[in-house]
Write an enzyme that holds these catalytic residues in place. Structure first.
Site, PDB file in Angstrom:
ATOM      1  N   LYS A  46       0.888  -1.218  -0.061  1.00  0.00           N
ATOM      2  CA  LYS A  46       0.052  -0.087   0.174  1.00  0.00           C
ATOM      3  C   LYS A  46       0.865   1.274   0.017  1.00  0.00           C
ATOM      4  CE  LYS A  46      -2.937  -2.110   3.559  1.00  0.00           C
ATOM      5  NZ  LYS A  46      -2.101  -3.259   3.958  1.00  0.00           N
ATOM      6  N   GLY A  47       2.084   1.011   0.334  1.00  0.00           N
ATOM      7  CA  GLY A  47       3.039   2.292   0.477  1.00  0.00           C
ATOM      8  C   GLY A  47       2.958   3.220  -0.619  1.00  0.00           C
ATOM      9  N   GLU A 101       7.610   2.748  -6.584  1.00  0.00           N
ATOM     10  CA  GLU A 101       7.787   2.136  -4.886  1.00  0.00           C
ATOM     11  C   GLU A 101       7.942   3.197  -4.184  1.00  0.00           C
ATOM     12  OE1 GLU A 101       7.598   0.397  -2.669  1.00  0.00           O
ATOM     13  OE2 GLU A 101       8.648  -1.574  -3.210  1.00  0.00           O
ATOM     14  N   ASP A 105      15.281   0.218  -0.058  1.00  0.00           N
ATOM     15  CA  ASP A 105      15.999  -0.051   1.023  1.00  0.00           C
ATOM     16  C   ASP A 105      17.151  -1.073   0.811  1.00  0.00           C
ATOM     17  OD1 ASP A 105      16.887   0.516   3.956  1.00  0.00           O
ATOM     18  OD2 ASP A 105      15.827  -1.405   4.372  1.00  0.00           O
ATOM     19  N   VAL A 155      11.276   6.142   8.460  1.00  0.00           N
ATOM     20  CA  VAL A 155      10.655   7.261   7.931  1.00  0.00           C
ATOM     21  C   VAL A 155       9.026   6.892   7.838  1.00  0.00           C
ATOM     22  CG1 VAL A 155      12.363   8.828   7.070  1.00  0.00           C
ATOM     23  CG2 VAL A 155      11.168   7.102   5.666  1.00  0.00           C
ATOM     24  N   ASP A 161       4.305   3.711   6.212  1.00  0.00           N
ATOM     25  CA  ASP A 161       3.921   3.408   7.699  1.00  0.00           C
ATOM     26  C   ASP A 161       4.701   2.994   8.909  1.00  0.00           C
ATOM     27  OD1 ASP A 161       4.108   0.735   6.152  1.00  0.00           O
ATOM     28  OD2 ASP A 161       3.051   0.024   8.217  1.00  0.00           O
ATOM     29  N   ARG A 167       0.216   6.604   7.122  1.00  0.00           N
ATOM     30  CA  ARG A 167       0.560   6.617   5.777  1.00  0.00           C
ATOM     31  C   ARG A 167      -0.151   7.858   5.257  1.00  0.00           C
ATOM     32  NH1 ARG A 167       1.921   1.749   4.070  1.00  0.00           N
ATOM     33  NH2 ARG A 167       1.122  -0.245   5.055  1.00  0.00           N
TER      34      ARG A 167
HETATM   35  P1  IMP Z   1      13.657  -3.454   0.596  1.00  0.00           P
HETATM   36  O1  IMP Z   1      13.120  -4.726   0.273  1.00  0.00           O
HETATM   37  O2  IMP Z   1      14.584  -3.716   1.940  1.00  0.00           O
HETATM   38  O3  IMP Z   1      14.045  -2.784  -0.308  1.00  0.00           O
HETATM   39  O4  IMP Z   1      12.330  -2.895   1.286  1.00  0.00           O
HETATM   40  C1  IMP Z   1      11.618  -1.906   0.987  1.00  0.00           C
HETATM   41  C2  IMP Z   1      10.293  -1.965   1.680  1.00  0.00           C
HETATM   42  O5  IMP Z   1      10.531  -1.789   3.054  1.00  0.00           O
HETATM   43  C3  IMP Z   1       9.421  -0.666   1.431  1.00  0.00           C
HETATM   44  O6  IMP Z   1       8.546  -0.916   0.224  1.00  0.00           O
HETATM   45  C4  IMP Z   1       8.682  -0.434   2.589  1.00  0.00           C
HETATM   46  O7  IMP Z   1       7.352  -1.072   2.688  1.00  0.00           O
HETATM   47  C5  IMP Z   1       9.517  -0.854   3.935  1.00  0.00           C
HETATM   48  N1  IMP Z   1      10.378  -0.045   4.471  1.00  0.00           N
HETATM   49  C6  IMP Z   1      11.775   0.116   4.394  1.00  0.00           C
HETATM   50  N2  IMP Z   1      12.239   1.197   5.096  1.00  0.00           N
HETATM   51  C7  IMP Z   1      11.217   1.916   5.477  1.00  0.00           C
HETATM   52  C8  IMP Z   1      10.870   3.101   6.282  1.00  0.00           C
HETATM   53  O8  IMP Z   1      11.856   3.973   6.859  1.00  0.00           O
HETATM   54  N3  IMP Z   1       9.477   3.168   6.585  1.00  0.00           N
HETATM   55  C9  IMP Z   1       8.517   2.602   6.402  1.00  0.00           C
HETATM   56  N4  IMP Z   1       8.727   1.576   5.627  1.00  0.00           N
HETATM   57  C10 IMP Z   1       9.932   0.885   5.106  1.00  0.00           C
HETATM   58 MG    MG Z   2       6.794  -0.755   0.249  1.00  0.00          MG
END
Ligand code: IMP
Ligand code: MG
Length: 183
Positions: A46-47, A101, A105, A155, A161, A167
């Site tokens: 949902k982000g 997206e 991260d 964040v 969230d 959100r």
């Molecule tokens: P990745 O697979 O590690 O790149 O994670 C990305 C996902 O982690 C994002 O789509 C978010 O849903 C969640 N996420 C990563 N960092 C944050 C943050 O600082 N706040 C909220 N959600 C986060």
């Molecule tokens: Mg996400």
């Protein structure tokens, strides 16, 4: 600006006006890159929905929108395990698609999604993110458009969230690490 300031907020990182301005710039860049084509924006629920709707309105070429949802582990951060919980409604074969997206991260989520979508034979596939936290990257992913690079803070707001809350803030804020309980 949203009047809600949740407990645990340390400081505002990007106020609403700054996000609006930057989203318009990125929308203009996307319009230039895909000029003369139709573009399908693919949001990750949902982000990314808040970013996706603002971005779509900042793009001045014809766009289609589709969404998918991934299973995520609630709370802070993410792991390498990703699964599609709700798939796209329509085929993307032969289309120019842009994955949208909220934040990249480690890169695991996006790498999985890009590989999965590439298997459906789109004409092209691009990647656009609201936030990019490159300091925590584990797997490399090709980011075509990014609004903001951020440091190593958790964040919330503008779609992001903490335990499914916040959100709806129209700004992006840094949470105090002491206020985050490990999920
Ligand atoms: P990745 O697979 O590690 O790149 O994670 C990305 C996902 O982690 C994002 O789509 C978010 O849903 C969640 N996420 C990563 N960092 C944050 C943050 O600082 N706040 C909220 N959600 C986060
Ligand atoms: Mg996400």
């Amino acid at each position: 600006m949203s009047s809600l300031i949740p407990p645990g907020v340390e400081r505002v990182l990007f106020p609403a006006e700054q996000i609006e301005t930057r989203v318009r710039e990125v929308g203009a860049a996307i319009s230039e890159k895909y000029r003369g084509k139709e573009l399908k924006l693919i949001g990750v629920l949902k982000g990314s929905i808040f970013f996706l709707t603002a971005l779509a309105r900042a793009i001045d070429i014809p766009v289609k929108i589709d969404m998918l949802a991934i299973s995520s582990f609630s709370g802070k951060g993410s792991s390498g395990l990703v699964r599609i919980a709700k798939d796209l409604d329509d085929s993307i074969e032969g289309e120019d698609v842009l994955l949208v997206e909220d934040i990249i991260d480690t890169g695991f989520t996006v790498r999985y999604l890009l590989q999965n979508l590439a298997g459906r034979k789109p004409n092209s596939i691009g990647l656009c993110t609201l936030l990019d936290r490159t300091s925590r990257r584990i797997v490399q992913v090709p980011v075509d458009f990014r609004c903001f690079e951020i440091g190593d803070h958790f964040v919330i707001g503008y779609g992001l969230d903490y335990r499914q809350l916040y959100r709806n803030l129209d700004y992006i804020a840094v949470m105090n690490p002491a206020a985050l309980t490990k999920a």
